[in-house]
Design an enzyme around this catalytic site. Structure first.
Site, mmCIF file in Angstrom:
data_model
loop_
_atom_site.group_PDB
_atom_site.id
_atom_site.type_symbol
_atom_site.label_atom_id
_atom_site.label_comp_id
_atom_site.label_asym_id
_atom_site.label_seq_id
_atom_site.Cartn_x
_atom_site.Cartn_y
_atom_site.Cartn_z
ATOM 1 N N LYS A 1 0.827 -1.226 0.000
ATOM 2 C CA LYS A 1 0.000 0.000 0.000
ATOM 3 C C LYS A 1 0.856 1.268 0.000
ATOM 4 O O LYS A 1 2.025 1.259 0.381
ATOM 5 C CB LYS A 1 -0.981 -0.040 1.167
ATOM 6 N N ARG B 1 -3.519 -10.133 4.808
ATOM 7 C CA ARG B 1 -3.950 -10.201 3.398
ATOM 8 C C ARG B 1 -2.812 -9.652 2.554
ATOM 9 O O ARG B 1 -2.448 -8.474 2.690
ATOM 10 C CB ARG B 1 -5.223 -9.362 3.247
#
Ligand code: HH2
Length: 282
Positions: free
Chosen positions: A208, A248
């Site tokens: 991210k 995840r």
């Protein structure tokens, strides 16, 4: 409540985006056969769950019509679900319904609203926190107390889901969803607050944007998503250490290695009694 860990380690959920526009792997597994191949690679790498998504939720992403999302997701779920546990990453009830019919047993819901669907099907549910929607969520996110607000919303949604009869409920702080870099870091630093709710916690930091900003070198240029494995592993490791039951990730094999080392139950495991006689000096 189901076990949040395998015998040996916390769970690793592999990200399988069947999309042309996901922020990191968009277009890589867009064709059905490519997606199925990637799913099998993740299984071989040790993924406990493969998370199939047909709509990007990156900042600014456009909504995908339901027919198109079904076309992307359903055949992949159908092909992989005999081989591994499959979750469906969707905010659409019709897509969740079809994915469950195709074999998915977990609804990964970034809107934290689909618990009635999970209850109706008797499958698990992930409640992720977000502020706003992908179109606008990064415009100017604000909180008085980000950790308390995220915890309170997730605890309330989880309680509603439990009342509706959902047996497996995960909570997820939604790193990057309507959050500044500082909000993300604060949520990670205070993950124990979410763990203390007693609900199993899922964390998704993989590749991210905040990793690229915080980890930037002296020139200040953000690290591209393809080079964010060190930050992804560091934050996944931290999350597991803090008590998250699942992470995840895009990079399954590397994360499984990390998960075998931290966040594991203490006590005799598969390495009990093993002595170090390896040739590489370890
Ligand atoms: N992050 C993304 C998508 N789904 N689900 C949960 N539970 N937690 C997350 O942090 C999360 C999520 C965004 O990442 P990605 O799927 O890699 O990208 P995109 O949304 O662009 O497809």
């Amino acid at each position: 409540m189901p076990e949040a860990t395998t015998e040996e380690r916390a769970l690793v959920m592999g990200i399988l985006n069947v999309t042309p526009d996901s922020f990191s792997d968009g277009g890589s597994w867009f064709e059905t056969h490519q997606a199925i191949m990637k799913g099998h690679e993740m299984i071989a790498d040790g993924a406990d769950i493969v998370d199939v998504g047909g709509e990007s939720s990156r900042p600014g992403a456009a909504e995908v019509p339901v027919e198109e999302e079904l076309r992307r997701v359903v055949p992949v779920v159908e092909a992989l679900s005999p081989h591994v546990r499959v979750s469906v990453d969707t905010v659409k009830e019709a897509v969740a319904d079809a994915a469950v019919a195709a074999g998915a047993t977990l609804i990964n819901d970034v809107s934290a609203t689909l618990w009635p669907v999970a209850a109706r099907h008797g499958v698990g549910w992930v409640a992720m926190h977000r502020q706003g929607t992908p179109t606008t969520m990064q415009d100017d996110p604000r909180y008085d107390d980000v950790v308390a607000e995220v915890r309170d919303l997730l605890a309330a949604r989880a309680a509603s889901a439990a009342e509706a009869g959902v047996a497996e409920i995960w909570i997820d702080p939604g790193i990057g969803f309507g959050k500044t870099v500082d909000h993300n870091l604060e949520l990670l630093a205070c993950l124990d607050v979410l763990v203390a709710t007693g609900r199993p916690v899922l964390v998704g930091t993989s590749r991210k944007g905040f990793l690229g900003v915080v980890g930037a070198g002296p020139d200040g240029v953000p690290i591209p998503s393809s080079d964010r494995l060190p930050g992804s592993l560091a934050t996944a490791t931290w999350a597991l250490q803090q008590g998250a039951g699942m992470v995840r990730v895009h990079d399954v094999a590397a994360t499984v290695q990390a998960a075998l080392l931290v966040g594991r139950p203490v006590g005799p495991g598969r390495n009990a009694g093993t002595t170090l006689d390896t040739e590489d000096g370890s």
